[in-house]
Motif scaffolding. Structure first.
Motif, PDB file in Angstrom:
ATOM      1  N   GLY A  17      -3.681   2.786  -9.047  1.00  0.00           N
ATOM      2  CA  GLY A  17      -3.061   3.692  -8.077  1.00  0.00           C
ATOM      3  C   GLY A  17      -3.319   3.391  -6.619  1.00  0.00           C
ATOM      4  N   HIS A  18      -4.321   2.552  -6.318  1.00  0.00           N
ATOM      5  CA  HIS A  18      -4.606   2.292  -4.905  1.00  0.00           C
ATOM      6  C   HIS A  18      -3.872   1.037  -4.453  1.00  0.00           C
ATOM      7  CE1 HIS A  18      -7.802   1.062  -1.679  1.00  0.00           C
ATOM      8  NE2 HIS A  18      -6.676   1.452  -1.141  1.00  0.00           N
ATOM      9  N   ASN A  19      -2.882   1.233  -3.588  1.00  0.00           N
ATOM     10  CA  ASN A  19      -2.195   0.087  -2.992  1.00  0.00           C
ATOM     11  C   ASN A  19      -2.838  -0.162  -1.635  1.00  0.00           C
ATOM     12  OD1 ASN A  19      -0.310  -0.161  -5.134  1.00  0.00           O
ATOM     13  ND2 ASN A  19       0.704   1.672  -4.341  1.00  0.00           N
ATOM     14  N   ARG A  20      -3.723  -1.163  -1.570  1.00  0.00           N
ATOM     15  CA  ARG A  20      -4.521  -1.407  -0.360  1.00  0.00           C
ATOM     16  C   ARG A  20      -3.612  -1.622   0.854  1.00  0.00           C
ATOM     17  NH1 ARG A  20      -8.200  -5.055  -2.668  1.00  0.00           N
ATOM     18  NH2 ARG A  20      -9.233  -3.209  -3.455  1.00  0.00           N
ATOM     19  N   THR A  21      -3.976  -1.010   1.973  1.00  0.00           N
ATOM     20  CA  THR A  21      -3.171  -1.172   3.188  1.00  0.00           C
ATOM     21  C   THR A  21      -3.580  -2.454   3.932  1.00  0.00           C
ATOM     22  OG1 THR A  21      -4.645  -0.094   4.767  1.00  0.00           O
ATOM     23  CG2 THR A  21      -3.245   1.360   3.449  1.00  0.00           C
ATOM     24  N   ALA A  22      -2.929  -2.712   5.066  1.00  0.00           N
ATOM     25  CA  ALA A  22      -3.226  -3.913   5.854  1.00  0.00           C
ATOM     26  C   ALA A  22      -4.651  -3.886   6.388  1.00  0.00           C
ATOM     27  CB  ALA A  22      -2.221  -4.024   7.001  1.00  0.00           C
ATOM     28  N   GLU A  23      -5.325  -2.716   6.377  1.00  0.00           N
ATOM     29  CA  GLU A  23      -6.715  -2.628   6.853  1.00  0.00           C
ATOM     30  C   GLU A  23      -7.698  -3.229   5.852  1.00  0.00           C
ATOM     31  OE1 GLU A  23      -7.461  -1.673   9.812  1.00  0.00           O
ATOM     32  OE2 GLU A  23      -5.528  -0.795  10.364  1.00  0.00           O
ATOM     33  N   GLY A  24      -7.258  -3.439   4.633  1.00  0.00           N
ATOM     34  CA  GLY A  24      -8.135  -4.032   3.620  1.00  0.00           C
ATOM     35  C   GLY A  24      -9.217  -3.092   3.115  1.00  0.00           C
ATOM     36  N   GLU A  25      -9.012  -1.777   3.217  1.00  0.00           N
ATOM     37  CA  GLU A  25     -10.047  -0.821   2.789  1.00  0.00           C
ATOM     38  C   GLU A  25     -10.355  -0.945   1.299  1.00  0.00           C
ATOM     39  OE1 GLU A  25      -6.927   0.017   3.491  1.00  0.00           O
ATOM     40  OE2 GLU A  25      -6.225   1.005   1.660  1.00  0.00           O
ATOM     41  N   HIS A  26     -11.650  -0.739   0.959  1.00  0.00           N
ATOM     42  CA  HIS A  26     -12.047  -0.807  -0.449  1.00  0.00           C
ATOM     43  C   HIS A  26     -11.864   0.552  -1.122  1.00  0.00           C
ATOM     44  CE1 HIS A  26     -15.206  -1.896  -3.696  1.00  0.00           C
ATOM     45  NE2 HIS A  26     -14.028  -2.357  -4.042  1.00  0.00           N
ATOM     46  N   GLY A  27     -12.236   1.629  -0.407  1.00  0.00           N
ATOM     47  CA  GLY A  27     -12.048   2.974  -0.950  1.00  0.00           C
ATOM     48  C   GLY A  27     -10.636   3.468  -0.670  1.00  0.00           C
ATOM     49  N   GLU A  28     -10.180   4.415  -1.482  1.00  0.00           N
ATOM     50  CA  GLU A  28      -8.832   4.977  -1.315  1.00  0.00           C
ATOM     51  C   GLU A  28      -8.769   5.819  -0.045  1.00  0.00           C
ATOM     52  OE1 GLU A  28     -10.767   5.126  -3.867  1.00  0.00           O
ATOM     53  OE2 GLU A  28      -9.718   4.515  -5.685  1.00  0.00           O
ATOM     54  N   PRO A  29      -7.800   5.554   0.847  1.00  0.00           N
ATOM     55  CA  PRO A  29      -7.693   6.362   2.070  1.00  0.00           C
ATOM     56  C   PRO A  29      -7.026   7.713   1.815  1.00  0.00           C
ATOM     57  CG  PRO A  29      -6.034   4.631   2.073  1.00  0.00           C
ATOM     58  CD  PRO A  29      -6.788   4.487   0.797  1.00  0.00           C
ATOM     59  N   ILE A  30      -7.305   8.684   2.718  1.00  0.00           N
ATOM     60  CA  ILE A  30      -6.606   9.972   2.652  1.00  0.00           C
ATOM     61  C   ILE A  30      -5.515   9.938   3.710  1.00  0.00           C
ATOM     62  CG2 ILE A  30      -6.819  12.478   2.736  1.00  0.00           C
ATOM     63  CD1 ILE A  30      -9.791  12.212   2.365  1.00  0.00           C
ATOM     64  N   PHE A  31      -4.270  10.046   3.282  1.00  0.00           N
ATOM     65  CA  PHE A  31      -3.149  10.036   4.229  1.00  0.00           C
ATOM     66  C   PHE A  31      -2.852  11.471   4.653  1.00  0.00           C
ATOM     67  CE2 PHE A  31      -2.690   5.884   2.414  1.00  0.00           C
ATOM     68  CZ  PHE A  31      -2.166   5.121   3.443  1.00  0.00           C
ATOM     69  N   THR A  32      -3.439  11.861   5.787  1.00  0.00           N
ATOM     70  CA  THR A  32      -3.181  13.215   6.290  1.00  0.00           C
ATOM     71  C   THR A  32      -1.983  13.161   7.228  1.00  0.00           C
ATOM     72  OG1 THR A  32      -4.769  12.809   8.029  1.00  0.00           O
ATOM     73  CG2 THR A  32      -5.563  14.011   6.106  1.00  0.00           C
ATOM     74  N   THR A  33      -0.834  13.054   6.639  1.00  0.00           N
ATOM     75  CA  THR A  33       0.398  13.035   7.432  1.00  0.00           C
ATOM     76  C   THR A  33       1.463  13.845   6.691  1.00  0.00           C
ATOM     77  OG1 THR A  33       2.106  11.654   8.451  1.00  0.00           O
ATOM     78  CG2 THR A  33       1.173  10.825   6.393  1.00  0.00           C
ATOM     79  N   SER A  34       2.190  14.672   7.448  1.00  0.00           N
ATOM     80  CA  SER A  34       3.229  15.465   6.791  1.00  0.00           C
ATOM     81  C   SER A  34       4.517  14.669   6.645  1.00  0.00           C
ATOM     82  CB  SER A  34       3.498  16.755   7.578  1.00  0.00           C
ATOM     83  OG  SER A  34       3.715  16.434   8.927  1.00  0.00           O
ATOM     84  N   SER A  35       4.737  13.709   7.590  1.00  0.00           N
ATOM     85  CA  SER A  35       6.008  12.983   7.526  1.00  0.00           C
ATOM     86  C   SER A  35       5.794  11.497   7.799  1.00  0.00           C
ATOM     87  CB  SER A  35       7.002  13.583   8.525  1.00  0.00           C
ATOM     88  OG  SER A  35       6.408  13.609   9.802  1.00  0.00           O
ATOM     89  N   TYR A  36       6.857  10.740   7.736  1.00  0.00           N
ATOM     90  CA  TYR A  36       6.797   9.272   7.825  1.00  0.00           C
ATOM     91  C   TYR A  36       7.899   8.793   8.759  1.00  0.00           C
ATOM     92  CZ  TYR A  36       3.906  10.362   3.882  1.00  0.00           C
ATOM     93  OH  TYR A  36       2.924  10.917   3.115  1.00  0.00           O
ATOM     94  N   VAL A  37       7.653   7.642   9.393  1.00  0.00           N
ATOM     95  CA  VAL A  37       8.621   7.125  10.360  1.00  0.00           C
ATOM     96  C   VAL A  37       9.461   6.042   9.688  1.00  0.00           C
ATOM     97  CG1 VAL A  37       8.854   5.944  12.580  1.00  0.00           C
ATOM     98  CG2 VAL A  37       7.014   7.611  12.226  1.00  0.00           C
TER      99      VAL A  37
END
Ligand SMILES: Cc1ncc(COP(=O)(O)O)c(C=O)c1O
Length: 394
Positions: A17-37
């Motif tokens: 379930g974790h699709n790593r972002t360009a930041e290369g994070e090891h832990g799953e990030p929390i996306f606190t965003t209501s909308s997307y651009v």
């Protein structure tokens, strides 16, 4: 990650379930965003039309919630999962997605109290009726199914008496009568029982319980195939919005990683406690699927991997005796919640089942002397020491 046949349950729980972002994070990030651009008007139009995959709005698309959905779906062996704000909203969303006025549910009688109220008080307002049967009585299920029946609903093992339904037999019955089988898998979780593999059509969860495992967040989920869950249930989620928050999804993601370890430890402690309780002179009956005396013990090791983490027992002295045991504890938490590392103790007749009439309680097998323990992960000897203070006085 691919299908459940290729990886063990804990690997799925940790890696899916974790699709790593360009930041290369090891832990799953929390996306606190209501909308997307969107990159362009054309891209926005394509996303809204469903012609291109991607995030739109966090009522129904959020990467952290999506990671939880993907992980739980893989663990349950389902194609799709829809996460919800609570276990109750999972049941509501499921019913709104799959039922219409004039249709009928057959449910086991021993289900969570709010589920009964949802069926009896609220779904009836929209023309959906429910009949109740004893969960292990196959003839009663057969008789209760009519031409309008669309769903069979079962919680197994039941709360608080840990009675078990034979899922495969119920699934066969449901399909032979053109119905769907829904299993509330809250007590076992996919670590101990995978109803979809036994023929159930949908699984629902109160993630609030063992999926979290440490009593932090409220949440729920529905798991099943692409048509029923990915389209019908998701459609209600998208439109009505009983949405799981990204923070809660992140907590549940972390909970899932240790689920198998925890469930096996809960069950080890529960079996030790149930065996100890059986030896106490004031205990007249112990309800635990892992004991050979349990009427559906044959389903442990086949349908259900272990006896689970819930033990119920009856003491001499009715309500007075039960309350004395509850009130003599110093470490156990007197609360109706379950699925926590902390052991909880409940007197069902005056709490979770207090709104039933005495006759209804008797039919459901809830005696005044009954106590339910959701066995936690403390040292089980300390749980016994906490209980013996009251138990020894009866
Ligand atoms: C078996 C079962 N199903 C559903 C629920 C409802 O879940 P929630 O409290 O997350 O809404 C509960 C809650 O206790 C439960 O025990």
């Amino acid at each position: 990650m691919r299908g459940p046949d290729e990886f063990g349950l804990s690997t799925l729980a940790i890696r899916t379930g974790h699709n790593r972002t360009a930041e290369g994070e090891h832990g799953e990030p929390i996306f606190t965003t209501s909308s997307y651009v969107f990159g362009s008007a054309r891209e926005a139009a394509a996303r809204f039309a469903g012609d291109e995959p991607g995030n739109i709005y966090s009522r129904f698309t959020n990467p952290t919630v999506g990671a939880f959905e993907e992980r739980l779906a893989a663990m349950e062996g389902g194609e799709c999962c829809v996460a919800t704000a609570s276990g109750m909203s999972a049941i509501l969303t499921l019913c709104m997605g799959l039922l219409k006025a004039g249709e009928h549910i057959v449910s086991s009688r021993s289900i969570f109290g709010s589920t009964t109220i949802l069926f009896n008080k609220y779904l009836t307002r929209f023309g959906i009726e429910t009949s109740y049967v004893s969960l292990a009585d196959l003839d009663a299920w057969k008789e209760a199914i009519g031409p309008a029946t669309r769903l069979l609903f079962v919680e197994t093992p039941s709360n608080p008496l840990t009675e078990m339904a034979d899922i495969r037999t119920l699934a066969d019955l449901a399909h032979s009568r053109d119905c769907l089988l829904v299993v509330d898998n809250c007590f076992c979780t996919p670590a101990l029982q995978r109803p979809l593999a036994l023929g159930a059509d949908l699984v629902m969860h109160s993630a609030t319980k063992y999926l979290d495992g440490q009593g932090r967040c409220v949440g729920g989920a529905v798991v099943g195939d692409r048509k029923l869950v990915g389209e019908e249930v998701f459609g209600v989620m998208r439109t009505a919005g009983p949405t799981m928050s990204p923070f809660n999804a992140w907590v549940f993601l972390k909970g899932l990683e240790t689920l198998e370890l925890r469930m096996l430890a809960h069950a080890r402690n529960a079996l030790a406690l149930a065996s100890w309780l059986r030896e106490q002179p004031c205990v007249t009956r112990v309800h635990y699927p892992g004991l050979e005396s349990h009427p559906q013990h044959h389903l442990v090791g086949t349908q259900q991997r272990t006896g689970g983490g819930i033990v119920a027992f009856e003491v001499r002295g009715g309500r007075e005796g039960a309350w004395r045991v509850v009130d003599s504890t110093r470490m156990l938490s007197i609360t109706a919640n379950l699925g926590d590392t902390k052991t909880t103790i409940t007197h069902p007749a005056t709490t979770t089942h207090g709104r039933l009439t005495p006759e209804e309680r008797e039919t459901a097998g809830i005696s005044e002397g009954l106590i339910r323990i959701a066995v936690g992960l403390e040292d089980v000897e300390d749980v016994q020491k906490d209980l013996v203070r009251g138990v020894a006085t009866l």
